[in-house]
Structures are given as structure tokens and as C-alpha cells.
Design an enzyme around this catalytic site. Sequence first.
Site, PDB file in Angstrom:
ATOM      1  N   ARG A 185     -17.802 -33.744  18.765  1.00 43.51           N
ATOM      2  CA  ARG A 185     -18.231 -33.049  19.989  1.00 43.51           C
ATOM      3  C   ARG A 185     -18.644 -31.609  19.674  1.00 43.51           C
ATOM      4  O   ARG A 185     -19.492 -31.042  20.362  1.00 43.51           O
ATOM      5  CB  ARG A 185     -17.109 -33.085  21.029  1.00 43.51           C
ATOM      6  CG  ARG A 185     -15.851 -32.325  20.673  1.00 43.51           C
ATOM      7  CD  ARG A 185     -14.636 -32.809  21.438  1.00 43.51           C
ATOM      8  NE  ARG A 185     -14.274 -34.168  21.023  1.00 43.51           N
ATOM      9  CZ  ARG A 185     -13.197 -34.813  21.478  1.00 43.51           C
ATOM     10  NH1 ARG A 185     -12.402 -34.225  22.371  1.00 43.51           N
ATOM     11  NH2 ARG A 185     -12.914 -36.023  21.069  1.00 43.51           N
ATOM     12  N   LYS A 212      -7.139 -37.427   8.130  1.00 43.14           N
ATOM     13  CA  LYS A 212      -6.868 -38.821   8.471  1.00 43.14           C
ATOM     14  C   LYS A 212      -5.990 -39.417   7.366  1.00 43.14           C
ATOM     15  O   LYS A 212      -6.352 -39.375   6.192  1.00 43.14           O
ATOM     16  CB  LYS A 212      -8.164 -39.625   8.580  1.00 43.14           C
ATOM     17  CG  LYS A 212      -9.054 -39.254   9.756  1.00 43.14           C
ATOM     18  CD  LYS A 212     -10.296 -40.124   9.783  1.00 43.14           C
ATOM     19  CE  LYS A 212     -11.247 -39.697  10.885  1.00 43.14           C
ATOM     20  NZ  LYS A 212     -10.749 -40.032  12.233  1.00 43.14           N
TER      21      LYS A 212
END
Length: 514
Positions: A347, A272
Site C-alpha cells: 500500500r 516473514k
Amino acid sequence: MAFATLHCVDELQQAIENEQTDALIVIGHFAHIENTQLSEAIRAAQGTDQRVGKETLLISANGVPGNRMVVAPTGPLNRDYDDVRQVFDAAHKAAKIAQDAGARHPVILLNGVNVEDERYQQAFLAAYLGFCQALYQPLEAREHHGDDEIEPTRDVTLVGALDAEWAMAIEAGKRVARDLAGTEPERMAPPRFAEYCRNAFAHTAVKVTVIDDFQQLEHEYPLAAAVGRASVSVERHRPCVIRLEYKGSQPERQVMFAGKGIVYDTGGADLKVGGHMAGMSRDKGGAAAVAGFVKTVAELEPAHLHVIAEIGAVRNSIGSDAFVADEIITGHSGKRVRIGNTDAEGRLVMADLLSHLREEAAASDLPSELYTVATLTGHAALAKGPYTALVPNGPARRQQLAQQLFDAGEVYGDPAEISWSRREDFDFVKGHTLCDDLLSSNNGPSATTARGHQFPMAFLVGVAGLDAHGIDSDKPLSYVHVDIAGSGVEGGDWQHGKPTAAPVTCLSAHYLKR
């Protein structure tokens, strides 16, 4: 774990006669004031300050506790779009004003709120929860300053019919959720997350089991282990799976949760950048909400439920051993997953948890409902704003499970919106070669990807083996993916916003309501 103890009385006069009470908070719409005694004080205050009844203000009033009254307007409550959150918000604003004025034992009274209206039948509960949300202070601050110093309000009296034990059980769960979600990444690194859970459930009927041996994690939770691979060399960052089990004495159904507990998300090898890493200590909000709901269960001890939760507490670190895009990793279910982007790590962590729970549910004689709860996608926040996104599978849709959660959220002030899974979502995550069964994600931001919060649910169905338990199977299993990326913190401020503990109230209303 301290928060405002709730006392309920039938009449305002009972609260006034209590010598300890020291402020009155009046919440509602002030076009009409129901109490004559209060109307004189409010009208007099409006004569010198036209903001009274329009903004939340403290006024002097003889004959009320502490001779101080906080007038907290909700605005009209009869429009198409009005709901019980207006009561929550008014209590939230009033609580801080009362406490700053020196009140430690305030009284809450509703004015002009029709609790016979379905929208406001939980207005008393909303007032209490809004009050507690405002006065909550973060765990690190309490540990540094002391509870009494920064959370001095110890009790509140509510004029109205509310089960105090029920309300405080919900608040106990929300407090656990806020602590776990909002605490900085070192104080709530995976081992300390597990330690907090052990302490929170000590001397309760909830069994806590922690798996922290990395070889065992690699064997039983290989996708989660891959996400945590680069963190293993730092002992305080090592990943773990936390299992919470509650067994009711007369179970009618079983509710199972997989919680995303990314204690810090750097993005991994897909780092990020541009300031987007700030606030990523809150990427454990889904796991926090799951633990919070189990805390409410522990407080109420319902006979009719079994509740099982698995939480993946993992730090998505960068380093020489970090997992990378293009890797193919075989999950617990045996499905081969090609990594599309390491910043779609949540996930992966939930995939093996859900696979374990799916096996248990399939082997159980009890009707089972499965959930994943996560701060998963920017797309959910973009598409749904401050609302929780619910994405049900086929059996859950037939059962109307998401609709039931939606209805509970509306009444209890913890709202959600429903998104439907479609064939395009399942096509999106199909493997592209004979080497892989599933693609974890594309390599772009979810917020700019069509159906960016729906397709992860399709991935989770496939990777956990739930595709063998759809409406066409002999053992259909209801499953709802819950994305709280938009609802998990106040104002959408992931670095500084106070955690909301969504969807603890909604789940409690649906499964535990009294």
C-alpha cells in the site's frame, strides 16, 4: 510472444475438412449429444468405459480430426450456482490431454452449452482462454527450452461465433500478466521488469517511461522509495516506477491504474518467518495484471479511452538501511504516514503512484476512473476465496462501477465480489498523534484483523489525497481498490500455482468489449 492462434469456423465439417487439424475437443454436458456422428462414437466409448462423459478422457473416433476425440464434461449447466467457468475449466483439462496425445492443431466444439443463456454468452471465449491458460508455460522455462519445445500447440480452431482478434488480444494481455507475475525474483527484478515492459510495448501506441534515479524516486515517490531503500545498494535490485500511457484518438474517459509490483517481499524488518516467504516473488501480481490489461489495450487500440498506468517495481529487502515500524514518512500528497508494519509495504508503494494519478485526474477534463490493483492481503483470500475483491469509494459506488465490474466478471468468467468501505475503516487508519496523519497498518496479520482487506482502501484514499474528491467535493473521482490475493494464482498456491492474470479479462470486458 507465441500462443495458440485462434481460427473460427461456423460448422464442424469445415474443421474436419481442414487437413491440418488433428484432434477434436468436445466440451459440454453429455446427458444429450447434439451431433449424431459424435454421439455414436461417444456411446460406443461409454460401452467400454463408464467414465466417458463424466471425466475428461481421450477416445478413438473415426471421422474426426486425427481420429482422436477428447470428451471434456462440464457437468450440468442449469443449476443456481453453475457459470461459464465450467466451460473454461473443461477446456483447461482437455487442452493438456490433447497436446500430450500429440495434437498440435485441435478443434474445439461445444455440446449442450446454451449460448443464448446470459451466463454462457461468452462460452466460446471462455473455452479459448481456458485452453490457452492450460498450455501456457513460464517465461524462464520458455527461455531455457525454447517456445517450440514446451509450447508446441500453435493454433486452435473453434466451431462457433467468436471475434478471433478480440479473443487473442485478451490472451496477449493475460500472457504478459502471467509472465510478469510468475517469473522468479532475479529474472524479474525491478530493472528487468521495466525491460520486459519496454519489449512488450515496443512498436505499439503505448508510451513507456521508466524512473529509476533513486534521488528522483525519493522526491516524487517517497513512500515507495522507503520500501526500496535497503535494495538500492544492489544495483540489479534497485527500484523503479514504470509508467504506461495509451491515448485514444477520440477519448470519452480516462482509466488510471496504480499497480503493486513487489518483485520480492521478505517482509522487510518485520521479516516473514516460518516458511511464509516462499512464493513472495508473486507479490507483483497486481502490477502484472495492470501491464497485462494495457497490453490488451495496445492490441485493440480503442479510440474512446485514455489509459494511464503507474507501476511501482520494488524489492522489499532487509538490511542496515531497511525502513522500520514507527518511522514517519511524508508521502507525495504531503500526508505523514506512521509505519505500522513493514510487511504492509504494498500500500505504501501504491500510495504515491495513486497520488500522482489523482493529481492528473483532478486536472483533466475527461471523466476519470482510478484503480489500485494488488496482491495485498491474506484477508482478501480468506474472506473471498478464489475471487477478486473490489472495494469502491463513494463516487464509484454512486456510479455503480464495482457492480459493473462484478457483472462483467460473471459473464466473462473472471469473477469478483464487492466489499464496502465503512467508517470503521477510516477510523482504523487515522493518525494517533499530532506527529502523523495516517497509520499504514496495524502490527498483526491482515487475515486475523477485522476488515483486513477493507481498511487498506481507506488508507489509500487518505494517503493519496482522494479524500478531497469524495461525493461531497466539487471534483468527485471514482476509485476502486482491487485485491487479487485470492484470485491471482491457480489453487491459491503462491509458490507453484500458475498465475491466472485476474482481473485482465474482467477489465477488458468492461472497458473494451466488442
